[in-house]
Motif scaffolding. Structure first.
Motif, PDB file in Angstrom:
ATOM      1  N   MET A  55       0.790  -1.233  -0.091  1.00 60.25           N
ATOM      2  CA  MET A  55      -0.033  -0.009   0.007  1.00 60.25           C
ATOM      3  C   MET A  55       0.804   1.326   0.077  1.00 60.25           C
ATOM      4  SD  MET A  55      -3.613  -0.692   2.306  1.00 60.25           S
ATOM      5  CE  MET A  55      -2.610  -0.927   3.762  1.00 60.25           C
ATOM      6  N   GLN A  56       2.191   1.094   0.538  1.00 59.36           N
ATOM      7  CA  GLN A  56       2.756   2.477   0.603  1.00 59.36           C
ATOM      8  C   GLN A  56       3.603   2.592  -0.855  1.00 59.36           C
ATOM      9  OE1 GLN A  56       5.380   2.828   3.957  1.00 59.36           O
ATOM     10  NE2 GLN A  56       3.617   2.298   5.376  1.00 59.36           N
ATOM     11  N   SER A  57       3.500   1.830  -1.781  1.00 58.45           N
ATOM     12  CA  SER A  57       4.355   2.350  -2.953  1.00 58.45           C
ATOM     13  C   SER A  57       3.526   3.486  -3.630  1.00 58.45           C
ATOM     14  CB  SER A  57       4.447   0.867  -3.753  1.00 58.45           C
ATOM     15  OG  SER A  57       3.144   0.474  -4.255  1.00 58.45           O
ATOM     16  N   ARG A  58       4.187   3.984  -4.090  1.00 58.40           N
ATOM     17  CA  ARG A  58       3.607   5.356  -4.673  1.00 58.40           C
ATOM     18  C   ARG A  58       2.978   5.202  -6.201  1.00 58.40           C
ATOM     19  NH1 ARG A  58       7.392  10.471  -3.520  1.00 58.40           N
ATOM     20  NH2 ARG A  58       5.502  11.381  -4.534  1.00 58.40           N
ATOM     21  N   LYS A  59       1.696   5.343  -6.448  1.00 61.26           N
ATOM     22  CA  LYS A  59       1.301   5.065  -7.771  1.00 61.26           C
ATOM     23  C   LYS A  59       1.238   6.448  -8.510  1.00 61.26           C
ATOM     24  CE  LYS A  59       0.380   0.966  -6.900  1.00 61.26           C
ATOM     25  NZ  LYS A  59       1.281   0.100  -7.352  1.00 61.26           N
ATOM     26  N   ALA A  60       1.008   7.444  -7.882  1.00 63.15           N
ATOM     27  CA  ALA A  60       1.174   8.942  -8.547  1.00 63.15           C
ATOM     28  C   ALA A  60       1.565   9.972  -7.554  1.00 63.15           C
ATOM     29  CB  ALA A  60      -0.262   9.203  -8.839  1.00 63.15           C
ATOM     30  N   PRO A  61       2.168  11.227  -8.004  1.00 64.60           N
ATOM     31  CA  PRO A  61       2.695  11.947  -7.504  1.00 64.60           C
ATOM     32  C   PRO A  61       1.622  12.830  -6.723  1.00 64.60           C
ATOM     33  CG  PRO A  61       3.038  12.739  -9.628  1.00 64.60           C
ATOM     34  CD  PRO A  61       2.285  11.445  -9.576  1.00 64.60           C
ATOM     35  N   ILE A  62       1.695  13.540  -5.496  1.00 67.95           N
ATOM     36  CA  ILE A  62       1.070  14.497  -4.776  1.00 67.95           C
ATOM     37  C   ILE A  62       1.450  15.779  -5.742  1.00 67.95           C
ATOM     38  CG2 ILE A  62       0.652  15.807  -2.653  1.00 67.95           C
ATOM     39  CD1 ILE A  62      -0.263  12.957  -2.564  1.00 67.95           C
ATOM     40  N   ASN A  63       0.426  16.376  -6.279  1.00 69.67           N
ATOM     41  CA  ASN A  63       0.715  17.472  -7.103  1.00 69.67           C
ATOM     42  C   ASN A  63      -0.222  18.706  -6.880  1.00 69.67           C
ATOM     43  OD1 ASN A  63      -1.392  16.095  -8.477  1.00 69.67           O
ATOM     44  ND2 ASN A  63      -0.481  15.845 -10.369  1.00 69.67           N
ATOM     45  N   VAL A  64      -1.234  18.552  -6.032  1.00 68.59           N
ATOM     46  CA  VAL A  64      -1.944  19.479  -5.370  1.00 68.59           C
ATOM     47  C   VAL A  64      -1.980  19.689  -3.832  1.00 68.59           C
ATOM     48  CG1 VAL A  64      -4.139  20.878  -5.733  1.00 68.59           C
ATOM     49  CG2 VAL A  64      -3.270  19.526  -7.701  1.00 68.59           C
ATOM     50  N   VAL A  65      -1.957  20.776  -3.264  1.00 71.54           N
ATOM     51  CA  VAL A  65      -2.292  20.974  -1.914  1.00 71.54           C
ATOM     52  C   VAL A  65      -2.949  21.936  -1.662  1.00 71.54           C
ATOM     53  CG1 VAL A  65      -1.117  21.544   0.383  1.00 71.54           C
ATOM     54  CG2 VAL A  65       0.080  19.973  -1.293  1.00 71.54           C
ATOM     55  N   ASN A 120       9.403  17.217  -5.919  1.00 75.58           N
ATOM     56  CA  ASN A 120       9.220  15.516  -5.838  1.00 75.58           C
ATOM     57  C   ASN A 120       8.994  14.778  -7.021  1.00 75.58           C
ATOM     58  OD1 ASN A 120       6.599  16.741  -6.350  1.00 75.58           O
ATOM     59  ND2 ASN A 120       5.386  15.639  -5.178  1.00 75.58           N
ATOM     60  N   ASN A 121       9.984  14.982  -7.691  1.00 76.79           N
ATOM     61  CA  ASN A 121      10.164  14.284  -8.905  1.00 76.79           C
ATOM     62  C   ASN A 121      10.546  12.801  -8.894  1.00 76.79           C
ATOM     63  OD1 ASN A 121      10.618  17.169  -9.436  1.00 76.79           O
ATOM     64  ND2 ASN A 121      11.504  16.551 -11.480  1.00 76.79           N
ATOM     65  N   ASP A 122      10.148  12.128  -9.721  1.00 76.60           N
ATOM     66  CA  ASP A 122      10.401  10.627  -9.838  1.00 76.60           C
ATOM     67  C   ASP A 122      10.523  10.228 -11.301  1.00 76.60           C
ATOM     68  OD1 ASP A 122       9.900   7.534 -10.193  1.00 76.60           O
ATOM     69  OD2 ASP A 122       9.399   7.759  -8.001  1.00 76.60           O
ATOM     70  N   PRO A 123      11.341   9.433 -11.652  1.00 81.97           N
ATOM     71  CA  PRO A 123      11.872   9.118 -13.033  1.00 81.97           C
ATOM     72  C   PRO A 123      10.857   8.397 -13.659  1.00 81.97           C
ATOM     73  CG  PRO A 123      13.410   8.053 -11.783  1.00 81.97           C
ATOM     74  CD  PRO A 123      12.494   8.967 -10.788  1.00 81.97           C
ATOM     75  N   ASN A 124      10.051   7.723 -12.815  1.00 81.91           N
ATOM     76  CA  ASN A 124       8.981   6.651 -13.207  1.00 81.91           C
ATOM     77  C   ASN A 124       7.575   7.815 -13.842  1.00 81.91           C
ATOM     78  OD1 ASN A 124      10.054   4.252 -12.970  1.00 81.91           O
ATOM     79  ND2 ASN A 124       9.609   4.558 -10.764  1.00 81.91           N
ATOM     80  N   TRP A 125       7.754   9.052 -13.517  1.00 87.88           N
ATOM     81  CA  TRP A 125       6.584  10.065 -13.722  1.00 87.88           C
ATOM     82  C   TRP A 125       6.906  10.944 -14.573  1.00 87.88           C
ATOM     83  CZ3 TRP A 125       5.961  10.829  -7.761  1.00 87.88           C
ATOM     84  CH2 TRP A 125       5.420   9.731  -7.320  1.00 87.88           C
ATOM     85  N   ASP A 126       7.103  10.704 -16.021  1.00 82.67           N
ATOM     86  CA  ASP A 126       7.761  11.507 -16.981  1.00 82.67           C
ATOM     87  C   ASP A 126       6.862  12.786 -17.294  1.00 82.67           C
ATOM     88  OD1 ASP A 126       5.817  10.009 -18.328  1.00 82.67           O
ATOM     89  OD2 ASP A 126       7.306   9.652 -19.929  1.00 82.67           O
ATOM     90  N   THR A 127       5.721  12.870 -17.033  1.00 84.29           N
ATOM     91  CA  THR A 127       5.112  14.167 -17.077  1.00 84.29           C
ATOM     92  C   THR A 127       4.724  14.689 -15.779  1.00 84.29           C
ATOM     93  OG1 THR A 127       2.816  12.917 -16.699  1.00 84.29           O
ATOM     94  CG2 THR A 127       3.631  13.041 -19.105  1.00 84.29           C
ATOM     95  N   HIS A 128       5.331  14.781 -14.765  1.00 84.27           N
ATOM     96  CA  HIS A 128       5.450  15.341 -13.626  1.00 84.27           C
ATOM     97  C   HIS A 128       6.734  16.096 -13.315  1.00 84.27           C
ATOM     98  CE1 HIS A 128       4.567  16.529  -9.528  1.00 84.27           C
ATOM     99  NE2 HIS A 128       5.487  15.813  -9.096  1.00 84.27           N
ATOM    100  N   ASP A 129       6.619  17.407 -13.150  1.00 86.50           N
ATOM    101  CA  ASP A 129       7.982  18.257 -13.191  1.00 86.50           C
ATOM    102  C   ASP A 129       8.324  18.658 -11.658  1.00 86.50           C
ATOM    103  OD1 ASP A 129       5.625  19.905 -12.351  1.00 86.50           O
ATOM    104  OD2 ASP A 129       5.938  21.274 -13.877  1.00 86.50           O
ATOM    105  N   GLY A 130       7.958  17.901 -10.651  1.00 89.63           N
ATOM    106  CA  GLY A 130       8.179  18.196  -9.491  1.00 89.63           C
ATOM    107  C   GLY A 130       7.651  19.322  -8.755  1.00 89.63           C
ATOM    108  N   LYS A 131       6.488  19.942  -9.233  1.00 92.15           N
ATOM    109  CA  LYS A 131       5.862  20.991  -8.955  1.00 92.15           C
ATOM    110  C   LYS A 131       4.502  20.730  -8.159  1.00 92.15           C
ATOM    111  CE  LYS A 131       8.354  23.818 -11.968  1.00 92.15           C
ATOM    112  NZ  LYS A 131       8.055  24.715 -13.190  1.00 92.15           N
ATOM    113  N   ILE A 132       4.117  21.594  -7.375  1.00 90.34           N
ATOM    114  CA  ILE A 132       2.654  21.439  -6.831  1.00 90.34           C
ATOM    115  C   ILE A 132       1.882  22.600  -7.055  1.00 90.34           C
ATOM    116  CG2 ILE A 132       3.057  19.700  -5.203  1.00 90.34           C
ATOM    117  CD1 ILE A 132       2.806  21.944  -3.120  1.00 90.34           C
ATOM    118  N   GLY A 133       0.537  22.587  -7.223  1.00 91.76           N
ATOM    119  CA  GLY A 133      -0.394  23.527  -7.151  1.00 91.76           C
ATOM    120  C   GLY A 133      -0.716  23.650  -5.854  1.00 91.76           C
ATOM    121  N   TYR A 134      -0.422  25.072  -5.244  1.00 88.04           N
ATOM    122  CA  TYR A 134      -0.551  25.645  -3.717  1.00 88.04           C
ATOM    123  C   TYR A 134      -1.908  26.379  -3.697  1.00 88.04           C
ATOM    124  CZ  TYR A 134       0.182  26.803   0.890  1.00 88.04           C
ATOM    125  OH  TYR A 134       0.039  27.207   2.212  1.00 88.04           O
TER     126      TYR A 134
END
Length: 153
Positions: free
Chosen positions: A1-11, A134-148
């Motif tokens: 359950m703790q393996s990440r499937k998607a990034p946290i990208n909005v807070v 919070n980048n991860d090489p497995n998430w190639d469309t995520h740029d390490g940014k969040i919407g705050y």
């Protein structure tokens, strides 16, 4: 359950998960985020200080001719001072996880879609995009940014 499937990208720092999903579903401040057909929503989990926490809700906006092509944000209630709700925004492709390459999940585009929705002139909040790395090489469309998304003061 703790393996990440998607990034946290909005807070969100001003409300709870129920307010986020209800406001978006009802079109409180923008167009309604609606799923035209009932869809089974699988809970996912996040790790909060070592404790596994289940999804507290979903905001879904169907787009395109295929009913399962949708912007989808899983939301989680948190209890941090500047982070009351975390969101995992992504775009579900028509194949919905059946042989779907990661590039099809469009994490940054989906985050932008959520931020744009909350950036309307009638919303009681302000928005910005913040690089938290919070980048991860497995998430190639995520740029390490969040919407705050935070309360206007």
């Amino acid at each position: 359950m703790q393996s990440r499937k998607a990034p946290i990208n909005v807070v969100f720092d001003w409300c709870n998960a129920d307010i986020v999903k209800t406001d978006m579903k009802n079109g409180e401040y923008g167009g309604k985020w609606v799923q035209p057909y009932p869809k089974f929503k699988t809970d996912r989990y996040i790790n909060v200080n070592g404790d596994v926490q289940s999804t507290d809700g979903h905001a879904i906006n169907s787009v395109g001719a295929c009913p399962s092509t949708q912007f989808h944000m899983r939301v989680y209630d948190l209890s941090f001072e500047n982070a009351h709700v975390a969101g995992q925004a992504h775009k579900d492709p028509c194949t919905h996880n059946v042989g779907t390459p990661v590039a099809e999940w469009k994490f940054a585009l989906s985050r932008g879609n959520v931020v744009d929705w909350w950036s309307g002139s009638d919303t009681p909040v302000s928005t910005e995009v913040v690089d938290v790395g919070n980048n991860d090489p497995n998430w190639d469309t995520h740029d390490g940014k969040i919407g705050y998304i935070y309360a206007d003061t």
